[in-house]
Write an enzyme that holds these catalytic residues in place. Structure first.
Site, PDB file in Angstrom:
ATOM      1  N   THR A  18       1.038  -1.168   0.045  1.00  0.00           N
ATOM      2  CA  THR A  18       0.134   0.292  -0.123  1.00  0.00           C
ATOM      3  C   THR A  18       1.113   0.823  -0.262  1.00  0.00           C
ATOM      4  O   THR A  18       1.998   1.206   0.630  1.00  0.00           O
ATOM      5  CB  THR A  18      -0.863  -0.348   1.011  1.00  0.00           C
ATOM      6  OG1 THR A  18      -1.647  -1.207   0.845  1.00  0.00           O
ATOM      7  CG2 THR A  18      -1.953   0.939   1.390  1.00  0.00           C
ATOM      8  N   LYS A  22      -6.743   2.231  -3.827  1.00  0.00           N
ATOM      9  CA  LYS A  22      -6.373   1.342  -2.240  1.00  0.00           C
ATOM     10  C   LYS A  22      -6.793   2.077  -1.130  1.00  0.00           C
ATOM     11  O   LYS A  22      -6.750   2.039  -0.114  1.00  0.00           O
ATOM     12  CB  LYS A  22      -4.974   0.242  -2.208  1.00  0.00           C
ATOM     13  CG  LYS A  22      -4.724  -0.781  -1.349  1.00  0.00           C
ATOM     14  CD  LYS A  22      -5.649  -1.552  -0.747  1.00  0.00           C
ATOM     15  CE  LYS A  22      -5.327  -1.708   0.905  1.00  0.00           C
ATOM     16  NZ  LYS A  22      -3.901  -2.582   1.268  1.00  0.00           N
ATOM     17  N   LYS A  69      -0.323   4.200   8.821  1.00  0.00           N
ATOM     18  CA  LYS A  69       0.812   3.940   7.817  1.00  0.00           C
ATOM     19  C   LYS A  69      -0.472   4.424   7.256  1.00  0.00           C
ATOM     20  O   LYS A  69      -0.137   5.670   6.409  1.00  0.00           O
ATOM     21  CB  LYS A  69       1.497   2.946   7.846  1.00  0.00           C
ATOM     22  CG  LYS A  69       2.338   3.232   6.029  1.00  0.00           C
ATOM     23  CD  LYS A  69       2.809   2.132   5.834  1.00  0.00           C
ATOM     24  CE  LYS A  69       1.917   0.955   5.525  1.00  0.00           C
ATOM     25  NZ  LYS A  69       0.704   0.915   4.054  1.00  0.00           N
TER      26      LYS A  69
END
Length: 305
Positions: free
Chosen positions: A95, A171, A239
């Site tokens: 990601t 995503k 994150k």
């Protein structure tokens, strides 16, 4: 087909084993000796660094943490590109933000490789059974070259366009929803516990009614069991929700719910729970209110004042 899977973590190990089951020749790469031994025991070849994968590798699947690790595994001093066959396909599944995806794709294509911007979803369980969802963008040639790997690791491959960065964008948006859903699931469960509702009965009602979500059903089941072993850790959403904020800033687009959820995950991490399963962001509310979580033996005193 000679394939390398770089990153034998929760999802990478499952993906590598799925490739093996599909009959591909697979080298699994990870710094962890335990992970390498596990994959070798299943019949795979192993490498301790990316520059030690099999020469002539035709496809490399990167399931590492972020863009920096992806770049290092590809182009760093111990990067794998020197071991790839001409025209090999790079399947970048960490990601990352769309700008990083576009930058890495340009660098890979300049070196003569195909590049698929291909983040995944499904967690360790779906990775282990070869049933991940892939949200990918790239050229038709990249999709064609990657097909044996994608067929092995996923049951749904979304082809989102040819431009790198589209897969990463989708995503990041997905992670906005996932992170907010987990945080609000924890908030709802903690409120019910504080108000005296039976946690199991609360769970049963919500999961049979309109307020349910996949994240509530999945994550709060672990909270009920006191099972904080990380399938997806708190720090992942520190994150990933940071990536949401970063992308939104570049578009002058407010994301107040995502920002609040990131602060909750950050608080859980600061309390020492960064490596716990992400549903245990509920421990932020436990610390604030003194609630006793189901599955945990020790009672906590309600804060005074």
């Amino acid at each position: 087909m000679q394939v390398a899977v770089i990153g034998l973590g929760a999802m990478g190990m499952g993906a590598a084993l799925s490739c093996l089951r599909a009959g591909l020749a697979v080298t699994g790469c990870d710094f962890s000796e335990t992970a390498r031994d596990s994959f070798a025991g299943a019949g795979g070849q192993v490498a301790a660094s990316a520059d030690a994968i099999a020469p002539g590798t035709q496809a490399v699947l990167l399931l590492v943490v972020n863009a920096a690790q992806t770049e290092a595994a590809l182009f760093g001093p111990a990067g794998c590109t020197k071991r790839l066959a001409p025209g090999a396909v790079i399947i970048a599944s960490a990601t990352m933000g769309p700008d990083d995806a576009r930058r890495l794709a340009a660098r890979a294509e300049a070196a003569g490789f195909l590049y698929l911007d291909a983040p995944v979803s499904g967690g360790a369980a779906k990775a282990a059974t070869g049933e991940m969802t892939v949200m990918a963008s790239g050229s038709p040639a990249a999709f064609a070259k990657a097909k044996p790997v994608l067929d092995a690791v996923a049951t749904k491959v979304w082809e989102l366009g040819e431009a790198p960065g589209i897969g990463a964008t989708v995503k990041v948006v997905h992670q906005l929803l996932a992170g907010v859903h987990i945080a609000v699931a924890a908030e709802a469960m903690s409120l019910g516990i504080r108000a005296g509702a039976d946690p199991q009965k609360l769970y049963d009602v919500v999961t049979s009614a309109a307020g349910n979500s996949w994240m509530f059903e999945n994550r709060m089941a672990r909270v009920l069991e006191g099972d904080d072993a990380p399938r997806s850790a708190v720090d992942i959403f520190v994150k990933d929700l940071g990536l949401v904020a970063q992308m939104a800033r570049g578009l002058d687009h407010p994301v107040p719910l995502a920002s609040q959820a990131q602060q909750l995950f950050t608080a859980a991490s600061a309390m020492g729970h960064g490596r716990a399963d992400d549903g245990f962001v509920i421990r932020v509310w436990q610390a604030l209110t003194g609630i006793a979580l189901p599955g945990e033996n020790q009672k906590r005193e309600k804060p005074k004042g």
